[in-house]
Design an enzyme around this catalytic site. Structure first.
Site, PDB file in Angstrom:
ATOM      1  CE1 TYR A  65     -40.704 -42.073 -11.188  1.00  0.00           C
ATOM      2  CE2 TYR A  65     -40.778 -43.521 -13.102  1.00  0.00           C
ATOM      3  CZ  TYR A  65     -41.427 -42.792 -12.123  1.00  0.00           C
ATOM      4  OH  TYR A  65     -42.803 -42.766 -12.086  1.00  0.00           O
ATOM      5  CD  GLN A  99     -51.921 -36.412  -3.799  1.00  0.00           C
ATOM      6  OE1 GLN A  99     -52.367 -36.891  -4.840  1.00  0.00           O
ATOM      7  NE2 GLN A  99     -52.273 -35.206  -3.384  1.00  0.00           N
ATOM      8  CG  ASN A 100     -45.443 -33.700  -3.159  1.00  0.00           C
ATOM      9  OD1 ASN A 100     -46.331 -33.913  -3.981  1.00  0.00           O
ATOM     10  ND2 ASN A 100     -45.303 -32.547  -2.543  1.00  0.00           N
ATOM     11  CG  ASP A 102     -40.613 -33.587  -3.365  1.00  0.00           C
ATOM     12  OD1 ASP A 102     -40.703 -33.797  -2.135  1.00  0.00           O
ATOM     13  OD2 ASP A 102     -41.297 -32.719  -3.945  1.00  0.00           O
ATOM     14  CG  HIS A 117     -48.763 -41.213  -4.813  1.00  0.00           C
ATOM     15  ND1 HIS A 117     -49.289 -40.110  -5.439  1.00  0.00           N
ATOM     16  CD2 HIS A 117     -49.834 -41.966  -4.438  1.00  0.00           C
ATOM     17  CE1 HIS A 117     -50.610 -40.194  -5.454  1.00  0.00           C
ATOM     18  NE2 HIS A 117     -50.964 -41.306  -4.843  1.00  0.00           N
ATOM     19  CB  CYS A 151     -32.209 -57.406  -7.052  1.00  0.00           C
ATOM     20  SG  CYS A 151     -32.230 -57.830  -5.307  1.00  0.00           S
ATOM     21  N   GLY A 191     -51.646 -27.650  -2.549  1.00  0.00           N
ATOM     22  CA  GLY A 191     -50.845 -27.945  -3.735  1.00  0.00           C
ATOM     23  C   GLY A 191     -51.211 -29.213  -4.470  1.00  0.00           C
ATOM     24  CB  THR A 192     -53.179 -32.021  -4.296  1.00  0.00           C
ATOM     25  OG1 THR A 192     -53.601 -33.111  -5.142  1.00  0.00           O
ATOM     26  CG2 THR A 192     -54.227 -31.770  -3.227  1.00  0.00           C
TER      27      THR A 192
HETATM   28  C1  BJW Z   1     -49.635 -24.806  -6.188  1.00  0.00           C
HETATM   29  C2  BJW Z   1     -48.536 -24.046  -6.394  1.00  0.00           C
HETATM   30  C3  BJW Z   1     -48.026 -23.406  -5.346  1.00  0.00           C
HETATM   31  C4  BJW Z   1     -49.082 -24.937  -8.368  1.00  0.00           C
HETATM   32  N1  BJW Z   1     -48.623 -23.572  -4.129  1.00  0.00           N
HETATM   33  N2  BJW Z   1     -50.256 -25.045  -5.070  1.00  0.00           N
HETATM   34  C5  BJW Z   1     -61.474 -44.075  -8.509  1.00  0.00           C
HETATM   35  C6  BJW Z   1     -62.100 -43.442  -9.558  1.00  0.00           C
HETATM   36  C7  BJW Z   1     -61.433 -43.252 -10.757  1.00  0.00           C
HETATM   37  C8  BJW Z   1     -60.121 -43.684 -10.924  1.00  0.00           C
HETATM   38  C9  BJW Z   1     -59.524 -44.311  -9.886  1.00  0.00           C
HETATM   39  C10 BJW Z   1     -60.181 -44.513  -8.694  1.00  0.00           C
HETATM   40  N3  BJW Z   1     -59.341 -45.133  -7.837  1.00  0.00           N
HETATM   41  C11 BJW Z   1     -58.173 -45.345  -8.460  1.00  0.00           C
HETATM   42  C12 BJW Z   1     -58.262 -44.862  -9.720  1.00  0.00           C
HETATM   43  C13 BJW Z   1     -57.163 -44.909 -10.734  1.00  0.00           C
HETATM   44  C14 BJW Z   1     -56.080 -43.888 -10.489  1.00  0.00           C
HETATM   45  C15 BJW Z   1     -56.659 -42.484 -10.547  1.00  0.00           C
HETATM   46  O1  BJW Z   1     -56.963 -41.830  -9.584  1.00  0.00           O
HETATM   47  N4  BJW Z   1     -56.770 -41.942 -11.759  1.00  0.00           N
HETATM   48  C16 BJW Z   1     -57.282 -40.579 -11.942  1.00  0.00           C
HETATM   49  C17 BJW Z   1     -56.363 -39.849 -12.891  1.00  0.00           C
HETATM   50  C18 BJW Z   1     -58.714 -40.656 -12.387  1.00  0.00           C
HETATM   51  N5  BJW Z   1     -55.448 -44.122  -9.200  1.00  0.00           N
HETATM   52  C19 BJW Z   1     -54.544 -45.054  -9.057  1.00  0.00           C
HETATM   53  O2  BJW Z   1     -54.218 -45.787  -9.987  1.00  0.00           O
HETATM   54  C20 BJW Z   1     -53.921 -45.224  -7.685  1.00  0.00           C
HETATM   55  N6  BJW Z   1     -54.029 -46.577  -7.303  1.00  0.00           N
HETATM   56  C21 BJW Z   1     -55.143 -47.108  -6.738  1.00  0.00           C
HETATM   57  O3  BJW Z   1     -56.057 -46.422  -6.333  1.00  0.00           O
HETATM   58  O4  BJW Z   1     -55.146 -48.492  -6.670  1.00  0.00           O
HETATM   59  C22 BJW Z   1     -56.401 -49.150  -6.586  1.00  0.00           C
HETATM   60  C23 BJW Z   1     -57.140 -49.037  -7.936  1.00  0.00           C
HETATM   61  C24 BJW Z   1     -56.437 -49.040  -9.131  1.00  0.00           C
HETATM   62  C25 BJW Z   1     -57.118 -48.912 -10.358  1.00  0.00           C
HETATM   63  C26 BJW Z   1     -58.486 -48.744 -10.373  1.00  0.00           C
HETATM   64  C27 BJW Z   1     -59.192 -48.711  -9.156  1.00  0.00           C
HETATM   65  C28 BJW Z   1     -58.496 -48.860  -7.925  1.00  0.00           C
HETATM   66  C29 BJW Z   1     -52.438 -44.908  -7.759  1.00  0.00           C
HETATM   67  C30 BJW Z   1     -52.163 -43.505  -8.101  1.00  0.00           C
HETATM   68  C31 BJW Z   1     -50.657 -43.276  -8.273  1.00  0.00           C
HETATM   69  C32 BJW Z   1     -50.338 -41.864  -8.759  1.00  0.00           C
HETATM   70  N7  BJW Z   1     -48.990 -41.816  -9.165  1.00  0.00           N
HETATM   71  C33 BJW Z   1     -48.418 -40.541  -9.549  1.00  0.00           C
HETATM   72  C34 BJW Z   1     -46.993 -40.790 -10.074  1.00  0.00           C
HETATM   73  C35 BJW Z   1     -46.051 -41.115  -8.916  1.00  0.00           C
HETATM   74  C36 BJW Z   1     -44.684 -41.412  -9.369  1.00  0.00           C
HETATM   75  C37 BJW Z   1     -44.067 -40.277 -10.146  1.00  0.00           C
HETATM   76  O5  BJW Z   1     -43.987 -39.137  -9.679  1.00  0.00           O
HETATM   77  O6  BJW Z   1     -43.612 -40.527 -11.259  1.00  0.00           O
HETATM   78  O7  BJW Z   1     -48.420 -39.653  -8.445  1.00  0.00           O
HETATM   79  S1  BJW Z   1     -49.377 -39.669 -10.787  1.00  0.00           S
HETATM   80  C38 BJW Z   1     -49.084 -38.067 -10.133  1.00  0.00           C
HETATM   81  O8  BJW Z   1     -50.346 -37.490  -9.707  1.00  0.00           O
HETATM   82  C39 BJW Z   1     -48.251 -38.281  -8.865  1.00  0.00           C
HETATM   83  C40 BJW Z   1     -48.907 -37.325  -7.905  1.00  0.00           C
HETATM   84  O9  BJW Z   1     -48.623 -37.700  -6.562  1.00  0.00           O
HETATM   85  C41 BJW Z   1     -50.367 -37.423  -8.281  1.00  0.00           C
HETATM   86  C42 BJW Z   1     -51.197 -36.251  -7.810  1.00  0.00           C
HETATM   87  O10 BJW Z   1     -50.815 -35.081  -8.457  1.00  0.00           O
HETATM   88  P1  BJW Z   1     -50.796 -33.707  -7.655  1.00  0.00           P
HETATM   89  O11 BJW Z   1     -49.797 -33.790  -6.571  1.00  0.00           O
HETATM   90  O12 BJW Z   1     -52.159 -33.318  -7.289  1.00  0.00           O
HETATM   91  O13 BJW Z   1     -50.159 -32.734  -8.760  1.00  0.00           O
HETATM   92  P2  BJW Z   1     -50.912 -31.913  -9.948  1.00  0.00           P
HETATM   93  O14 BJW Z   1     -49.859 -31.508 -10.905  1.00  0.00           O
HETATM   94  O15 BJW Z   1     -52.069 -32.645 -10.458  1.00  0.00           O
HETATM   95  O16 BJW Z   1     -51.474 -30.612  -9.219  1.00  0.00           O
HETATM   96  C43 BJW Z   1     -50.610 -29.623  -8.682  1.00  0.00           C
HETATM   97  C44 BJW Z   1     -51.464 -28.553  -8.040  1.00  0.00           C
HETATM   98  O17 BJW Z   1     -50.612 -27.623  -7.420  1.00  0.00           O
HETATM   99  C45 BJW Z   1     -52.328 -27.760  -9.047  1.00  0.00           C
HETATM  100  O18 BJW Z   1     -53.670 -27.717  -8.585  1.00  0.00           O
HETATM  101  C46 BJW Z   1     -51.715 -26.350  -9.020  1.00  0.00           C
HETATM  102  O19 BJW Z   1     -52.682 -25.319  -9.169  1.00  0.00           O
HETATM  103  C47 BJW Z   1     -51.115 -26.316  -7.648  1.00  0.00           C
HETATM  104  N8  BJW Z   1     -49.986 -25.403  -7.459  1.00  0.00           N
HETATM  105  N9  BJW Z   1     -48.219 -24.127  -7.768  1.00  0.00           N
HETATM  106  C48 BJW Z   1     -49.721 -24.394  -4.034  1.00  0.00           C
HETATM  107  N10 BJW Z   1     -46.951 -22.601  -5.432  1.00  0.00           N
END
Ligand code: BJW
Length: 249
Positions: A65, A99-100, A102, A117, A151, A191-192
């Site tokens: 981080y 979700q960002n 930043d 997030h 802390c 962008g997600t």
């Molecule tokens: C452009 C571009 C340009 C490029 N213009 N676009 C139900 C079913 C199955 C699983 C689960 C479920 N519910 C929960 C889960 C588990 C899990 C989950 O979803 N897992 C999946 C992988 C399947 N979810 C969780 O654990 C969440 N908690 C939760 O729901 O609690 C209850 C629970 C837990 C467990 C089981 C069941 C229930 C918490 C999720 C936390 C995510 N954390 C992160 C890290 C944050 C800290 C850090 O940064 O270090 O968050 S992971 C990472 O992914 C980050 C992001 O916010 C998140 C989403 O990513 P994002 O933003 O979509 O980025 P990318 O890279 O994936 O995509 C970028 C896009 O941009 C691409 O499409 C490009 O094409 C595009 N792009 N240039 C526009 N110029």
């Protein structure tokens, strides 16, 4: 390029939600998570972005981080962030759900923000009994040192105020997001990859509720076929153009 229908629906909308992901910050130089150049291609999400990883090696997780904070520190919002900020005053009700972590939407001037997030510039205590357990505070010193930080109030480990895989989202942030999504008549999803729950379900929820849902992403995603319209362009190009078409800049 979006259709006239997408522009007209935006002009008529009263309650607008914008849901953003890492791609919105890509044009500012922030790495995305998935896809080419994505963070999870180079680093292991399960070794660095889970509560288990933090328990096993808090120093390693803090190093990750701190590295991210150093990358982010000099970066600035791009035209996509500014277009979203400009939309805010055009509607009776407006919510940005990001979700960002930043902080760039806030720097660009958006006020009504749900940070699903968390925020990488915020820090909180890991001790359930400590007042700072829920009270995150901003710490922009880069890097945080010495590692892992403790802390001031209770000496327990501090952690980044972000949501890791397997962790619950902040209930108040999630509640605000779900209320806004239920209420909206227009949702822009930009962008997600829509791979991570619960954010990934929000466009479908809005769509089922009758909202016009516009996706902005250079690549198709799993939800693209279900959107009212999918514009395959970078958000820094498409969003200013949408603003111009609807409100003349
Ligand atoms: C452009 C571009 C340009 C490029 N213009 N676009 C139900 C079913 C199955 C699983 C689960 C479920 N519910 C929960 C889960 C588990 C899990 C989950 O979803 N897992 C999946 C992988 C399947 N979810 C969780 O654990 C969440 N908690 C939760 O729901 O609690 C209850 C629970 C837990 C467990 C089981 C069941 C229930 C918490 C999720 C936390 C995510 N954390 C992160 C890290 C944050 C800290 C850090 O940064 O270090 O968050 S992971 C990472 O992914 C980050 C992001 O916010 C998140 C989403 O990513 P994002 O933003 O979509 O980025 P990318 O890279 O994936 O995509 C970028 C896009 O941009 C691409 O499409 C490009 O094409 C595009 N792009 N240039 C526009 N110029």
């Amino acid at each position: 390029m979006f259709s006239q229908r997408a522009v007209d629906a935006l002009k008529e909308a009263e309650s607008v939600v914008v849901l953003t992901g890492a791609g919105v910050s890509a044009e500012s130089g922030v790495p995305t998570f998935r896809g080419a150049g994505g963070l999870w291609r180079e680093y292991s999400a399960t070794s660095l972005a889970t509560p288990e990883a933090f328990r096993a090696d808090p120093r390693l997780v803090w190093e990750f981080y701190n590295y991210r904070r150093e990358v982010l520190a000099p970066l600035a919002p791009n035209p996509g962030h500014y277009a979203i900020a400009s939309l805010e005053d055009s509607f009776a009700r407006f919510t940005l759900i990001t979700q960002n972590i930043d902080n760039l939407h806030r720097v660009a001037g958006t006020r009504e923000i749900v940070e699903l997030h968390g925020n990488i510039w915020r820090v909180r205590c890991t001790n359930l009994g400590c007042e700072r357990y829920t009270l995150a505070w901003e710490n922009r010193d880069v890097p945080i040192d010495p590692l892992p930080p403790r802390c001031e109030a209770c000496e327990s480990l501090l952690r980044p105020h972000v949501v890791w895989f397997g962790e619950m989202l902040d209930p108040e942030q999630l509640r605000r997001a779900l209320v806004a999504v239920d209420d909206c008549d227009y949702l822009i999803v930009a962008g997600t990859s829509a791979a991570v729950q619960p954010a990934a379900s929000m466009p479908m929820t809005a769509s089922r509720g009758g909202a016009f849902v516009l996706e902005v992403n250079p690549e198709p995603t799993d939800i693209s076929p279900y959107m009212s319209e999918a514009v395959q362009e970078p958000s820094g190009v498409a969003l200013p153009r949408l603003l111009e078409a609807a409100f003349g800049g």
